[in-house]
Design a protein around this motif. Structure first.
Motif, short mmCIF file in Angstrom:
data_model
loop_
_atom_site.label_atom_id
_atom_site.label_comp_id
_atom_site.label_asym_id
_atom_site.label_seq_id
_atom_site.Cartn_x
_atom_site.Cartn_y
_atom_site.Cartn_z
N TYR A 30 40.14 -19.98 44.02
CA TYR A 30 39.26 -19.09 43.26
C TYR A 30 39.90 -18.83 41.91
O TYR A 30 41.11 -18.68 41.80
CB TYR A 30 39.10 -17.74 43.96
N VAL A 37 43.74 -18.15 42.62
CA VAL A 37 44.20 -17.87 43.98
C VAL A 37 43.86 -19.07 44.85
O VAL A 37 42.72 -19.51 44.89
CB VAL A 37 43.49 -16.62 44.57
N PRO A 58 46.97 -12.61 58.83
CA PRO A 58 46.96 -11.38 58.04
C PRO A 58 45.77 -11.31 57.09
O PRO A 58 45.16 -12.34 56.78
CB PRO A 58 48.27 -11.45 57.24
N GLY A 60 43.79 -11.49 53.90
CA GLY A 60 43.99 -12.31 52.72
C GLY A 60 44.54 -13.70 53.03
O GLY A 60 44.78 -14.49 52.12
N SER A 64 38.25 -15.78 56.45
CA SER A 64 36.83 -15.80 56.11
C SER A 64 36.50 -17.01 55.25
O SER A 64 35.45 -17.65 55.43
CB SER A 64 36.43 -14.52 55.36
N THR A 65 37.40 -17.33 54.34
CA THR A 65 37.16 -18.49 53.48
C THR A 65 37.05 -19.76 54.30
O THR A 65 36.13 -20.57 54.10
CB THR A 65 38.31 -18.64 52.45
N GLU A 184 34.50 -11.55 62.50
CA GLU A 184 34.75 -10.26 63.14
C GLU A 184 33.47 -9.68 63.72
O GLU A 184 33.07 -8.55 63.38
CB GLU A 184 35.38 -9.30 62.14
N HIS A 217 40.80 -9.87 64.07
CA HIS A 217 42.13 -9.28 63.89
C HIS A 217 42.70 -8.81 65.21
O HIS A 217 43.84 -8.35 65.28
CB HIS A 217 42.00 -8.03 63.00
N1 LIG Z 1 35.28 -14.49 45.58
C1 LIG Z 1 36.61 -14.47 45.45
N2 LIG Z 1 37.19 -14.50 44.24
C2 LIG Z 1 38.53 -14.49 44.09
N3 LIG Z 1 39.38 -14.49 45.12
C3 LIG Z 1 38.88 -14.46 46.36
C4 LIG Z 1 37.47 -14.44 46.60
N4 LIG Z 1 37.26 -14.42 47.93
C5 LIG Z 1 38.48 -14.41 48.50
N5 LIG Z 1 39.45 -14.43 47.57
C6 LIG Z 1 40.89 -14.46 47.81
O1 LIG Z 1 41.18 -15.51 48.71
C7 LIG Z 1 42.17 -15.12 49.66
C8 LIG Z 1 41.62 -15.31 51.07
O2 LIG Z 1 40.55 -14.40 51.26
P1 LIG Z 1 39.78 -14.28 52.65
O3 LIG Z 1 38.62 -13.38 52.43
O4 LIG Z 1 39.52 -15.63 53.19
O5 LIG Z 1 40.88 -13.56 53.57
P2 LIG Z 1 40.80 -13.08 55.09
O6 LIG Z 1 41.89 -13.75 55.83
O7 LIG Z 1 39.43 -13.23 55.60
O8 LIG Z 1 41.18 -11.53 54.94
P3 LIG Z 1 40.61 -10.23 55.71
O9 LIG Z 1 41.34 -10.20 57.02
O10 LIG Z 1 41.06 -9.11 54.82
O11 LIG Z 1 39.13 -10.34 55.83
C9 LIG Z 1 42.52 -13.68 49.33
O12 LIG Z 1 43.70 -13.68 48.58
C10 LIG Z 1 41.36 -13.19 48.50
O13 LIG Z 1 41.77 -12.22 47.59
#
Ligand SMILES: Nc1ncnc2c1ncn2[C@@H]1O[C@H](COP(=O)(O)OP(=O)(O)OP(=O)(O)O)[C@@H](O)[C@H]1O
Ligand SMILES: [Mg+2]
Length: 262
Positions: A30, A37, A58, A60, A64-65, A184, A217
């Motif tokens: 991103y 990131v 954890p 971040g 979800s990505t 989740e 989680h």
């Molecule tokens: N639209 C976006 N723009 C910029 N950075 C993003 C975006 N979406 C996610 N990120 C970054 O990508 C990384 C992974 O995010 P992701 O949402 O996949 O984490 P996660 O494991 O699902 O976390 P959580 O448990 O908090 O839901 C994080 O550092 C987040 O800040």
């Protein structure tokens, strides 16, 4: 060219489990420059058909990505995603939308039910939109499996949180998707309602042959899965088969300990 999709009957371990979805060298970044990131760092993963896979890690770490990329809800920066044998990376919008609609189910944390429709109407809504007739025998079985037979005429505000989430689960199952993704899905439920929903997800795998990928989680939620994948900093760093809640908790502790700076 397209073949009929039969109900997968694999499940469990052993043999050469068919692959329902896979990622190959998936990079997702991103932003650019200083704000860049890397959310997924060259991820390779196979999701076995007829299995329940949990994704943990954890906040971040990219859970979800990864789920959104596997489900075609988000694009990748580079690498490939396949649903069954279809490469979805590079599909044009229209084709991707159709593939998502026809082959993938979603359960979100907020149930996304329409308040003016009753439970049954919510369950069949995606098929109604797609102009598809629900398979009545299948629908009956899904409703039975999620234990909603007595609640089909109720609107969401007449249902408990757990029941609403079960409607969302039934909606995902009803269209008979090849694979269901949940981010989740029990995150908003108390432990009893959560256990109900997780029990239904488990049964849909065991009894209906469904393939499920769930971000969570929660060690107890993960223990319903056949396999747990652990993400850290956008990479899959570990996995566990036939997880128990205690084993998952232990594993999480060891990650915490390693990650902590004292
Ligand atoms: N639209 C976006 N723009 C910029 N950075 C993003 C975006 N979406 C996610 N990120 C970054 O990508 C990384 C992974 O995010 P992701 O949402 O996949 O984490 P996660 O494991 O699902 O976390 P959580 O448990 O908090 O839901 C994080 O550092 C987040 O800040
Ligand atoms: Mg997330």
């Amino acid at each position: 060219m397209t073949t009929a999709v039969s109900i997968p009957k694999t499940g469990g371990s052993g043999g050469h489990a068919a692959v329902a979805a896979k990622a190959r060298q998936v990079l997702k970044a991103y932003g650019t420059g200083e704000t860049r990131v890397v959310a997924l760092d060259h991820v390779d993963v196979d999701i076995a058909r007829g299995q329940f896979t949990a994704i943990m890690g954890p906040s971040g770490s990219g859970k979800s990505t990864l789920m959104h990329c596997l489900a075609g809800l988000d694009t990748v920066t580079s690498g490939q995603i396949f649903i069954d044998d279809t490469e979805i990376t590079g599909l044009k919008d229209k084709k991707l939308t159709r593939l998502r609609r026809d082959r993938i189910g979603f359960i979100f944390q907020a149930f996304n039910l329409l308040p003016t429709l009753n439970a049954l109407e919510n369950i069949t809504l995606p098929m109604d939109i797609a102009g598809r007739k629900p398979d009545q025998a299948w629908l009956d079985r899904v409703v039975e499996t999620v234990g909603l037979a007595g609640r089909l005429k109720h609107r969401p505000n007449q249902l408990s949180g757990g029941q609403q989430q079960r409607v969302a689960v039934a909606r995902a199952l009803a269209a008979r998707p090849e694979i269901i993704f949940g981010d989740e899905p029990t995150g908003n439920l108390d432990s009893r309602a959560g256990a109900e929903v997780l029990g239904f997800l488990r049964r849909s795998v065991d009894e209906l042959g469904q393939t499920i990928v769930m971000v969570t989680h929660d060690a107890v939620a993960a223990s319903y899965a056949d396999r747990v994948l652990y993400l850290a900093d956008g990479r899959i760093v570990d996995e566990m088969y036939e997880p128990t809640a205690d084993a998952v908790l232990e594993r999480m502790k060891s990650f915490d300990a390693r990650g902590r700076v004292s």
